[in-house]
Motif scaffolding. Structure first.
Motif, mmCIF file in Angstrom:
data_model
loop_
_atom_site.group_PDB
_atom_site.id
_atom_site.type_symbol
_atom_site.label_atom_id
_atom_site.label_comp_id
_atom_site.label_asym_id
_atom_site.label_seq_id
_atom_site.Cartn_x
_atom_site.Cartn_y
_atom_site.Cartn_z
ATOM 1 N N GLN A 1 -88.855 -10.625 -40.588
ATOM 2 C CA GLN A 1 -88.447 -9.889 -39.691
ATOM 3 C C GLN A 1 -88.439 -10.457 -38.200
ATOM 4 N N ALA A 2 -89.607 -10.920 -37.693
ATOM 5 C CA ALA A 2 -89.732 -11.864 -36.533
ATOM 6 C C ALA A 2 -88.826 -13.066 -36.368
ATOM 7 N N HIS A 3 -88.359 -13.715 -37.498
ATOM 8 C CA HIS A 3 -87.777 -14.939 -37.546
ATOM 9 C C HIS A 3 -86.233 -14.410 -37.281
ATOM 10 N N GLN A 4 -85.855 -13.276 -37.854
ATOM 11 C CA GLN A 4 -84.245 -12.699 -37.682
ATOM 12 C C GLN A 4 -84.414 -12.146 -36.217
ATOM 13 N N VAL A 5 -85.404 -11.572 -35.506
ATOM 14 C CA VAL A 5 -85.455 -11.353 -34.224
ATOM 15 C C VAL A 5 -84.990 -12.217 -33.299
ATOM 16 N N PHE A 6 -85.863 -13.318 -33.694
ATOM 17 C CA PHE A 6 -85.544 -14.541 -32.649
ATOM 18 C C PHE A 6 -84.069 -15.446 -32.857
ATOM 19 N N LYS A 7 -83.750 -15.440 -33.923
ATOM 20 C CA LYS A 7 -82.399 -15.755 -34.325
ATOM 21 C C LYS A 7 -81.174 -14.969 -33.672
ATOM 22 N N ASN A 8 -81.432 -13.705 -33.813
ATOM 23 C CA ASN A 8 -80.690 -12.780 -33.021
ATOM 24 C C ASN A 8 -80.635 -13.001 -31.509
ATOM 25 N N LEU A 9 -81.793 -13.219 -31.002
ATOM 26 C CA LEU A 9 -82.017 -13.603 -29.342
ATOM 27 C C LEU A 9 -81.516 -14.651 -28.974
ATOM 28 N N ARG A 10 -81.552 -15.913 -29.963
ATOM 29 C CA ARG A 10 -81.111 -17.024 -29.815
ATOM 30 C C ARG A 10 -79.446 -17.120 -29.948
ATOM 31 N N ALA A 11 -78.910 -16.214 -30.505
ATOM 32 C CA ALA A 11 -77.352 -16.120 -30.409
ATOM 33 C C ALA A 11 -76.907 -15.519 -29.486
ATOM 34 N N VAL A 12 -77.771 -14.658 -28.893
ATOM 35 C CA VAL A 12 -77.112 -13.899 -27.474
ATOM 36 C C VAL A 12 -77.385 -14.838 -26.454
ATOM 37 N N CYS A 13 -78.214 -15.605 -26.342
ATOM 38 C CA CYS A 13 -78.642 -16.661 -25.330
ATOM 39 C C CYS A 13 -77.458 -17.549 -25.438
ATOM 40 N N GLU A 14 -77.181 -18.106 -26.521
ATOM 41 C CA GLU A 14 -76.186 -19.176 -26.762
ATOM 42 C C GLU A 14 -74.676 -18.427 -26.362
ATOM 43 N N ALA A 15 -74.435 -17.178 -26.507
ATOM 44 C CA ALA A 15 -73.094 -16.752 -26.085
ATOM 45 C C ALA A 15 -72.866 -16.567 -24.518
ATOM 46 N N ALA A 16 -74.333 -16.475 -23.949
ATOM 47 C CA ALA A 16 -74.326 -16.095 -22.560
ATOM 48 C C ALA A 16 -74.417 -17.672 -21.761
ATOM 49 N N GLY A 17 -74.139 -18.818 -22.626
ATOM 50 C CA GLY A 17 -74.146 -20.091 -22.027
ATOM 51 C C GLY A 17 -75.852 -20.536 -21.750
ATOM 52 N N GLY A 18 -76.771 -20.353 -22.550
ATOM 53 C CA GLY A 18 -77.977 -20.856 -22.298
ATOM 54 C C GLY A 18 -78.559 -20.957 -23.761
ATOM 55 N N SER A 19 -80.103 -21.123 -23.704
ATOM 56 C CA SER A 19 -80.862 -21.268 -25.028
ATOM 57 C C SER A 19 -81.966 -20.457 -24.723
ATOM 58 N N LEU A 20 -82.946 -20.462 -25.913
ATOM 59 C CA LEU A 20 -84.160 -19.817 -25.807
ATOM 60 C C LEU A 20 -85.042 -20.443 -24.784
ATOM 61 N N ASN A 21 -84.783 -21.755 -24.481
ATOM 62 C CA ASN A 21 -85.438 -22.722 -23.554
ATOM 63 C C ASN A 21 -85.310 -22.058 -22.136
ATOM 64 N N ASP A 22 -84.336 -21.189 -21.955
ATOM 65 C CA ASP A 22 -83.936 -20.849 -20.740
ATOM 66 C C ASP A 22 -84.558 -19.194 -20.437
ATOM 67 N N VAL A 23 -85.151 -18.677 -21.339
ATOM 68 C CA VAL A 23 -85.816 -17.607 -21.517
ATOM 69 C C VAL A 23 -87.174 -17.645 -20.537
ATOM 70 N N VAL A 24 -87.308 -16.732 -19.572
ATOM 71 C CA VAL A 24 -88.530 -16.713 -18.761
ATOM 72 C C VAL A 24 -89.485 -15.687 -19.287
ATOM 73 N N LYS A 25 -89.020 -14.697 -19.725
ATOM 74 C CA LYS A 25 -89.747 -13.389 -20.189
ATOM 75 C C LYS A 25 -89.420 -12.766 -21.220
ATOM 76 N N ILE A 26 -90.268 -12.190 -22.252
ATOM 77 C CA ILE A 26 -89.924 -11.682 -23.414
ATOM 78 C C ILE A 26 -90.928 -10.467 -23.467
ATOM 79 N N ASN A 27 -90.653 -9.343 -23.976
ATOM 80 C CA ASN A 27 -91.311 -8.083 -24.058
ATOM 81 C C ASN A 27 -91.062 -7.855 -25.726
ATOM 82 N N ALA A 28 -92.367 -8.090 -26.215
ATOM 83 C CA ALA A 28 -92.188 -7.617 -27.898
ATOM 84 C C ALA A 28 -93.006 -6.486 -28.214
ATOM 85 N N TYR A 29 -92.345 -5.794 -29.355
ATOM 86 C CA TYR A 29 -92.885 -4.583 -29.690
ATOM 87 C C TYR A 29 -93.296 -4.453 -31.082
#
Length: 126
Positions: free
Chosen positions: A51-79
């Motif tokens: 499940q954790a892997h899929q969460v990061f795959k989903n976040l990566r897909a949205v980052c890429e759709a926005a023109g960025g990558s996970l390397n551009d993430v500055v803050k994560i909130n995890a639950y």
């Protein structure tokens, strides 16, 4: 300041009244992702690690759709529904990010949508 809505078929569709992400200026606010397979909209597994892997795959897909990558993430909130999975979450996260890692909060919660074990949201700066 203008805002634009980010959407991709490579991440699960919203299951409520929200967008996958919103870009305001050069900042992108990514909604929480649970471990849904984008094609089936079902949980990918009942194991925390998968499940954790899929969460990061989903976040990566949205980052890429926005023109960025996970390397551009500055803050994560995890639950997490079970904080004993904290170290596994760290191990999985290290597979998707390089140092310096983004700022992060990890919080234990009683329950998540669809019975997910983990959810994460992020802020990305382009």
């Amino acid at each position: 300041m203008s805002k634009s809505i980010i959407h991709t078929e490579q991440a699960p569709a919203a299951i409520g009244a929200y967008s996958q992400a919103v870009k305001a200026g050069n900042t992108v606010y990514l909604s929480g992702q649970i471990p849904l397979d984008p094609q089936t909209m079902q949980l990918v597994s009942d194991t925390f690690e998968a499940q954790a892997h899929q969460v990061f795959k989903n976040l990566r897909a949205v980052c890429e759709a926005a023109g960025g990558s996970l390397n551009d993430v500055v803050k994560i909130n995890a639950y997490l529904t079970d904080l004993s999975d904290f170290s596994t979450f760290n191990q999985v996260m290290e597979q998707y990010f390089v140092q310096p890692f983004p700022a992060r909060a990890a919080v234990g919660v009683a329950a998540l949508p669809r019975g997910a074990l983990v959810e994460a949201e992020a802020v990305m700066v382009l």
